[in-house]
Design a protein around this motif. Structure first.
Motif, mmCIF file in Angstrom:
data_model
loop_
_atom_site.group_PDB
_atom_site.id
_atom_site.type_symbol
_atom_site.label_atom_id
_atom_site.label_comp_id
_atom_site.label_asym_id
_atom_site.label_seq_id
_atom_site.Cartn_x
_atom_site.Cartn_y
_atom_site.Cartn_z
ATOM 1 N N GLY A 56 -1.265 14.064 -2.570
ATOM 2 C CA GLY A 56 -0.765 13.064 -1.626
ATOM 3 C C GLY A 56 0.085 12.019 -2.325
ATOM 4 O O GLY A 56 1.144 11.616 -1.818
ATOM 5 N N TRP A 57 -0.378 11.580 -3.479
ATOM 6 C CA TRP A 57 0.357 10.598 -4.279
ATOM 7 C C TRP A 57 1.704 11.185 -4.724
ATOM 8 O O TRP A 57 2.752 10.538 -4.614
ATOM 9 N N LEU A 58 1.668 12.426 -5.227
ATOM 10 C CA LEU A 58 2.909 13.102 -5.625
ATOM 11 C C LEU A 58 3.861 13.234 -4.446
ATOM 12 O O LEU A 58 5.071 12.996 -4.566
ATOM 13 N N MET A 59 3.312 13.629 -3.288
ATOM 14 C CA MET A 59 4.133 13.795 -2.082
ATOM 15 C C MET A 59 4.790 12.471 -1.696
ATOM 16 O O MET A 59 5.986 12.428 -1.406
ATOM 17 N N SER A 60 3.994 11.407 -1.682
ATOM 18 C CA SER A 60 4.550 10.091 -1.333
ATOM 19 C C SER A 60 5.664 9.702 -2.289
ATOM 20 O O SER A 60 6.706 9.189 -1.870
ATOM 21 N N SER A 61 5.441 9.949 -3.572
ATOM 22 C CA SER A 61 6.474 9.640 -4.568
ATOM 23 C C SER A 61 7.742 10.448 -4.313
ATOM 24 O O SER A 61 8.848 9.902 -4.300
ATOM 25 N N ALA A 62 7.574 11.746 -4.095
ATOM 26 C CA ALA A 62 8.730 12.622 -3.887
ATOM 27 C C ALA A 62 9.470 12.276 -2.597
ATOM 28 O O ALA A 62 10.688 12.454 -2.508
ATOM 29 N N LYS A 63 8.753 11.801 -1.609
ATOM 30 C CA LYS A 63 9.390 11.444 -0.338
ATOM 31 C C LYS A 63 9.947 10.020 -0.351
ATOM 32 O O LYS A 63 10.567 9.583 0.614
ATOM 33 N N GLY A 64 9.707 9.285 -1.444
ATOM 34 C CA GLY A 64 10.257 7.944 -1.575
ATOM 35 C C GLY A 64 9.444 6.858 -0.899
ATOM 36 O O GLY A 64 9.965 5.778 -0.618
ATOM 37 N N PHE A 65 8.171 7.141 -0.631
ATOM 38 C CA PHE A 65 7.295 6.149 -0.010
ATOM 39 C C PHE A 65 6.237 5.726 -1.019
ATOM 40 O O PHE A 65 5.364 6.520 -1.372
ATOM 41 N N PRO A 66 6.277 4.507 -1.498
ATOM 42 C CA PRO A 66 5.339 4.088 -2.541
ATOM 43 C C PRO A 66 3.895 4.029 -2.030
ATOM 44 O O PRO A 66 3.647 3.876 -0.837
ATOM 45 N N VAL A 67 2.985 4.170 -2.962
ATOM 46 C CA VAL A 67 1.555 4.002 -2.676
ATOM 47 C C VAL A 67 1.188 2.609 -3.165
ATOM 48 O O VAL A 67 1.315 2.306 -4.355
ATOM 49 N N VAL A 68 0.766 1.754 -2.234
ATOM 50 C CA VAL A 68 0.427 0.373 -2.559
ATOM 51 C C VAL A 68 -0.968 0.102 -1.999
ATOM 52 O O VAL A 68 -1.136 -0.071 -0.790
ATOM 53 N N LEU A 69 -1.951 0.098 -2.872
ATOM 54 C CA LEU A 69 -3.343 -0.068 -2.460
ATOM 55 C C LEU A 69 -3.559 -1.444 -1.851
ATOM 56 O O LEU A 69 -3.254 -2.466 -2.484
ATOM 57 N N PHE A 70 -4.076 -1.475 -0.641
ATOM 58 C CA PHE A 70 -4.341 -2.701 0.126
ATOM 59 C C PHE A 70 -3.091 -3.565 0.291
ATOM 60 O O PHE A 70 -3.192 -4.767 0.517
ATOM 61 N N GLY A 71 -1.922 -2.953 0.145
ATOM 62 C CA GLY A 71 -0.680 -3.688 0.313
ATOM 63 C C GLY A 71 -0.340 -4.610 -0.838
ATOM 64 O O GLY A 71 0.644 -5.345 -0.766
ATOM 65 N N VAL A 72 -1.129 -4.595 -1.929
ATOM 66 C CA VAL A 72 -0.883 -5.517 -3.041
ATOM 67 C C VAL A 72 -0.856 -4.848 -4.415
ATOM 68 O O VAL A 72 -0.287 -5.401 -5.344
ATOM 69 N N LEU A 73 -1.482 -3.687 -4.568
ATOM 70 C CA LEU A 73 -1.569 -3.039 -5.872
ATOM 71 C C LEU A 73 -0.718 -1.772 -5.877
ATOM 72 O O LEU A 73 -1.162 -0.717 -5.422
ATOM 73 N N PRO A 74 0.531 -1.883 -6.376
ATOM 74 C CA PRO A 74 1.404 -0.708 -6.365
ATOM 75 C C PRO A 74 1.003 0.307 -7.435
ATOM 76 O O PRO A 74 0.695 -0.056 -8.568
ATOM 77 N N PHE A 75 0.991 1.564 -7.043
ATOM 78 C CA PHE A 75 0.784 2.658 -7.984
ATOM 79 C C PHE A 75 2.161 3.182 -8.366
ATOM 80 O O PHE A 75 3.059 3.232 -7.512
ATOM 81 N N PRO A 76 2.354 3.572 -9.600
ATOM 82 C CA PRO A 76 3.680 4.053 -10.010
ATOM 83 C C PRO A 76 4.012 5.381 -9.330
ATOM 84 O O PRO A 76 3.125 6.174 -9.026
ATOM 85 N N ASP A 77 5.299 5.584 -9.087
ATOM 86 C CA ASP A 77 5.730 6.879 -8.568
ATOM 87 C C ASP A 77 5.463 7.926 -9.643
ATOM 88 O O ASP A 77 5.753 7.708 -10.822
ATOM 89 N N MET A 78 4.912 9.052 -9.222
ATOM 90 C CA MET A 78 4.588 10.111 -10.180
ATOM 91 C C MET A 78 5.765 11.042 -10.429
ATOM 92 O O MET A 78 5.820 11.703 -11.468
ATOM 93 N N VAL A 79 6.671 11.112 -9.460
ATOM 94 C CA VAL A 79 7.889 11.926 -9.591
ATOM 95 C C VAL A 79 9.018 11.162 -8.911
ATOM 96 O O VAL A 79 8.773 10.254 -8.119
ATOM 97 N N GLY A 80 10.224 11.563 -9.219
ATOM 98 C CA GLY A 80 11.380 10.951 -8.565
ATOM 99 C C GLY A 80 11.534 11.460 -7.140
ATOM 100 O O GLY A 80 10.958 12.488 -6.763
ATOM 101 N N LYS A 81 12.323 10.738 -6.365
ATOM 102 C CA LYS A 81 12.545 11.117 -4.975
ATOM 103 C C LYS A 81 13.237 12.471 -4.930
ATOM 104 O O LYS A 81 14.249 12.693 -5.599
ATOM 105 N N ASN A 82 12.656 13.390 -4.144
ATOM 106 C CA ASN A 82 13.171 14.755 -4.054
ATOM 107 C C ASN A 82 12.637 15.349 -2.752
ATOM 108 O O ASN A 82 11.454 15.676 -2.658
ATOM 109 N N LYS A 83 13.489 15.481 -1.747
ATOM 110 C CA LYS A 83 13.059 15.924 -0.424
ATOM 111 C C LYS A 83 12.392 17.287 -0.459
ATOM 112 O O LYS A 83 11.335 17.489 0.153
ATOM 113 N N GLU A 84 12.994 18.253 -1.146
ATOM 114 C CA GLU A 84 12.431 19.602 -1.184
ATOM 115 C C GLU A 84 11.045 19.594 -1.832
ATOM 116 O O GLU A 84 10.120 20.232 -1.334
#
Length: 180
Positions: A102-130
Motif C-alpha cells: 500500500g505504501w509503495l502504491m501510494s508512492s508510485a501514484k504520487g500520494f504521500p503517506v502522512v500518519l495522522f496528517g502530521v508524520l510524513p513517511f518517505p516515498d518508497m518509489v518515484g511517481k510511476n502510473k504503471e
C-alpha cells in the motif's frame, strides 16, 4: 512452556486483527466513492491504519521471535500442526507485506503517506502510473488472500473450540479463560 500466549502477544494479535477488520471494509467502501473530501479523508484513515498495522506487525514479529508460543496440543495430528504453522507464517508475512504494498502504491501514484496528517513517511518509489496500477492489483490480491486465510484461521479456531473441545482458542481469547 506456557499453556497460553503472553498478554503482550494477545494484545498485539487483537489490535492488529481489529485494524484489519476495520480497514478491509473501509477499503471496499472508499474505493467506490466519487472523488470528494470524504473519500480523501477515508483514504487517509485507511493509510493510517495500514501504517499502524505495519508498526504493530514489526513489534509482533519481534515478540514472536523472542517469546515461544504455547505448544500445540498432542491431540493435533502432524498435518494439522504443519497447516497451523504454515497459516501463521502466511498471516505474519501478509500483515507485513500488505501495508508495504500500500505504501509503495501510494508512492508510485504520487500520494504521500502522512500518519495522522502530521508524520510524513518517505516515498518508497518515484511517481510511476504503471507501477502504481500494478501495485494496486498486488495490494488487492494480497488483501483477498488474507481474507481467505483469516476465514480459514477463524474456522479452524472455532472447530478446535466447539468440535475438538481443546484449549487452542482459549490461549488467545482473554475472556474465555475467566474463572478457569
Amino acid at each position: 512452556m506456557a499453556d497460553r500466549y503472553t498478554h503482550t502477544a494477545v494484545t498485539l494479535h487483537w489490535l492488529i486483527a481489529l485494524l484489519i477488520f476495520a480497514t478491509f471494509p473501509l477499503a471496499l467502501y472508499m474505493t467506490g466513492l466519487h472523488l470528494s473530501p470524504l473519500k480523501l479523508r477515508l483514504y487517509a484513515y485507511h493509510k493510517w491504519a495500514g501504517m499502524i498495522v505495519l508498526m504493530l506487525a514489526l513489534v509482533r514479529i519481534y515478540w514472536r521471535v523472542t517469546h515461544r508460543p504455547p505448544a500445540m496440543p498432542d491431540s493435533m495430528v502432524k498435518w494439522e500442526k504443519l497447516a497451523a504453522h504454515a497459516m501463521h507464517h502466511a498471516l505474519y508475512l501478509l500483515i507485513f507485506i500488505i501495508p508495504i504494498t500500500g505504501w509503495l502504491m501510494s508512492s508510485a501514484k504520487g500520494f504521500p503517506v502522512v500518519l495522522f496528517g502530521v508524520l510524513p513517511f518517505p516515498d518508497m518509489v518515484g511517481k510511476n502510473k504503471e507501477l502504481g496500477d500494478l501495485l494496486q492489483e498486488v495490494h488487492e490480491v494480497l488483501n483477498y488472500t488474507m481474507l481467505g486465510l483469516v476465514i480459514a484461521h477463524v474456522a479452524a479456531a472455532l472447530k478446535h473450540h466447539f468440535i475438538e473441545r481443546d484449549d487452542i482458542l482459549k490461549r488467545m481469547v482473554p475472556f474465555l479463560n475467566k474463572g478457569a
